[in-house]
Design an enzyme around this catalytic site. Structure first.
Site, PDB file in Angstrom:
ATOM      1  N   CYS A 174      38.326  30.675  35.573  1.00  0.00           N
ATOM      2  CA  CYS A 174      38.841  31.874  36.496  1.00  0.00           C
ATOM      3  C   CYS A 174      38.129  32.844  36.959  1.00  0.00           C
ATOM      4  O   CYS A 174      37.214  32.552  37.961  1.00  0.00           O
ATOM      5  CB  CYS A 174      40.050  32.511  35.733  1.00  0.00           C
ATOM      6  SG  CYS A 174      41.464  33.073  36.262  1.00  0.00           S
ATOM      7  N   ARG A 198      51.723  35.880  41.826  1.00  0.00           N
ATOM      8  CA  ARG A 198      50.729  35.330  40.956  1.00  0.00           C
ATOM      9  C   ARG A 198      50.993  33.768  40.574  1.00  0.00           C
ATOM     10  O   ARG A 198      52.118  33.487  40.307  1.00  0.00           O
ATOM     11  CB  ARG A 198      50.682  36.069  39.470  1.00  0.00           C
ATOM     12  CG  ARG A 198      49.912  37.441  39.690  1.00  0.00           C
ATOM     13  CD  ARG A 198      49.755  37.982  38.358  1.00  0.00           C
ATOM     14  NE  ARG A 198      48.673  37.444  37.356  1.00  0.00           N
ATOM     15  CZ  ARG A 198      47.510  37.929  37.724  1.00  0.00           C
ATOM     16  NH1 ARG A 198      46.976  38.846  38.444  1.00  0.00           N
ATOM     17  NH2 ARG A 198      46.543  37.397  36.922  1.00  0.00           N
ATOM     18  N   HIS A 237      42.662  28.063  31.697  1.00  0.00           N
ATOM     19  CA  HIS A 237      42.844  28.812  30.261  1.00  0.00           C
ATOM     20  C   HIS A 237      43.599  28.160  29.270  1.00  0.00           C
ATOM     21  O   HIS A 237      43.714  26.755  29.580  1.00  0.00           O
ATOM     22  CB  HIS A 237      43.348  30.151  30.620  1.00  0.00           C
ATOM     23  CG  HIS A 237      42.830  31.063  31.390  1.00  0.00           C
ATOM     24  ND1 HIS A 237      41.739  32.032  31.237  1.00  0.00           N
ATOM     25  CD2 HIS A 237      43.201  31.586  32.647  1.00  0.00           C
ATOM     26  CE1 HIS A 237      41.569  32.608  32.095  1.00  0.00           C
ATOM     27  NE2 HIS A 237      42.357  32.377  33.200  1.00  0.00           N
TER      28      HIS A 237
HETATM   29  N1  GLN Z   1      41.557  38.617  38.674  1.00  0.00           N
HETATM   30  C1  GLN Z   1      41.497  37.158  39.091  1.00  0.00           C
HETATM   31  C2  GLN Z   1      42.711  36.672  39.547  1.00  0.00           C
HETATM   32  O1  GLN Z   1      43.923  37.323  39.109  1.00  0.00           O
HETATM   33  C3  GLN Z   1      41.026  36.373  37.800  1.00  0.00           C
HETATM   34  C4  GLN Z   1      42.152  36.381  36.759  1.00  0.00           C
HETATM   35  C5  GLN Z   1      41.727  35.605  35.467  1.00  0.00           C
HETATM   36  O2  GLN Z   1      40.365  35.622  35.195  1.00  0.00           O
HETATM   37  N2  GLN Z   1      42.595  35.392  34.411  1.00  0.00           N
HETATM   38  O3  GLN Z   1      42.626  35.881  40.542  1.00  0.00           O
END
Ligand code: GLN
Length: 246
Positions: A95, A132, A196
């Site tokens: 990520c 998101r 993840h």
């Molecule tokens: N900040 C980044 C995004 O939201 C990475 C998020 C994360 O590593 N979980 O794209």
């Protein structure tokens, strides 16, 4: 035989159980009778530790931690990391870490965070009101010829250039950008991914792929890994399949 795992920024880059990847790797290494050392490498640590690592791992983070880490990476550690990745050191970058190794990351507030430019890709967040990309991910990995599971939570949309290949293809979820069905990338022996969950305990084939590559690069020979009993790991993966009606 011995494998050193370089764990980059364990105190800052570690979301949604990413440290489980370290636990899975060291467990599977030791079960094969191979010694394993975990080297934590954070802001104040000597970047030469990166050169001692046979496997590299960096987890995800939110934008604030990403900015702190990115400054340190670019100023102190980039050349070491680039050298290792180019020398085929296997690694997995999840990520936020995956985003860093590309050309740039445009945050939700429109700020451009320069990346290390090692991977041919870039990431942009469409803005603070953007949806998101959250939920279970089910993908098909062509390299491993296997369906893999993970959990994603990011606003950044990643677009791959032609010098990297997709790590896998999305069957359920969003993956790199929610549009082109690609998930993650593979470059030499490095994997970038949005998975993840953490990814390695539920997908032991990926962990073993990384371990095999580490042994091959370090000892310059192919080492056949002893098969382990993966009943629990497979049950965990099957649970994700069944919740998602796969
Ligand atoms: N900040 C980044 C995004 O939201 C990475 C998020 C994360 O590593 N979980 O794209």
């Amino acid at each position: 035989m011995k494998i050193n795992i370089g764990w980059l920024y364990p105190d800052l880059m570690n979301t949604y159980g990413d440290r489980g990847n370290i636990i899975a790797l060291s467990y599977r290494i030791k079960k094969r009778g191979i010694k394993c050392r975990i080297i934590k490498i954070s802001l104040k640590d000597d970047p030469n530790l990166i050169l001692q690592s046979d496997i590299l791992f960096m987890g995800g983070a939110q934008d604030t931690q990403q900015e702190i880490v990115n400054k340190d990476l670019i100023e102190n550690k980039a050349i070491f990391l680039k050298r290792k990745i180019e020398e085929y050191t296997p690694g997995i970058y999840v990520c936020g870490a995956y985003q860093f190794l590309g050309k740039y990351y445009k945050t939700a507030l429109g700020k451009i965070i320069k990346g290390l430019g090692i991977f041919d890709l870039y990431t942009e967040s469409p803005g603070i009101d953007a949806k998101r990309l959250i939920g279970d991910l089910i993908v098909e990995s062509k390299i491993l010829n296997k369906k893999l599971v993970g959990f994603e939570n990011h606003t950044g949309r990643t677009y791959l250039g032609k010098n990297v290949n997709p790590f896998s293809y999305v069957l359920k979820g969003f993956g790199n950008n929610g549009q082109d069905k690609t998930e993650g990338m593979i470059y030499k022996n490095s994997i970038g991914t949005y998975m993840h969950g953490p990814i390695l305990p539920k997908n032991p084939e990926v962990a073993d792929w990384i371990i095999s590559k580490a042994l091959e690069i370090k000892y310059k020979k192919t080492v056949k890994l002893k098969k382990l009993n993966d009943d629990l790991e497979n049950k965990a993966r099957d649970a994700v399949f069944s919740i998602n009606k796969f």
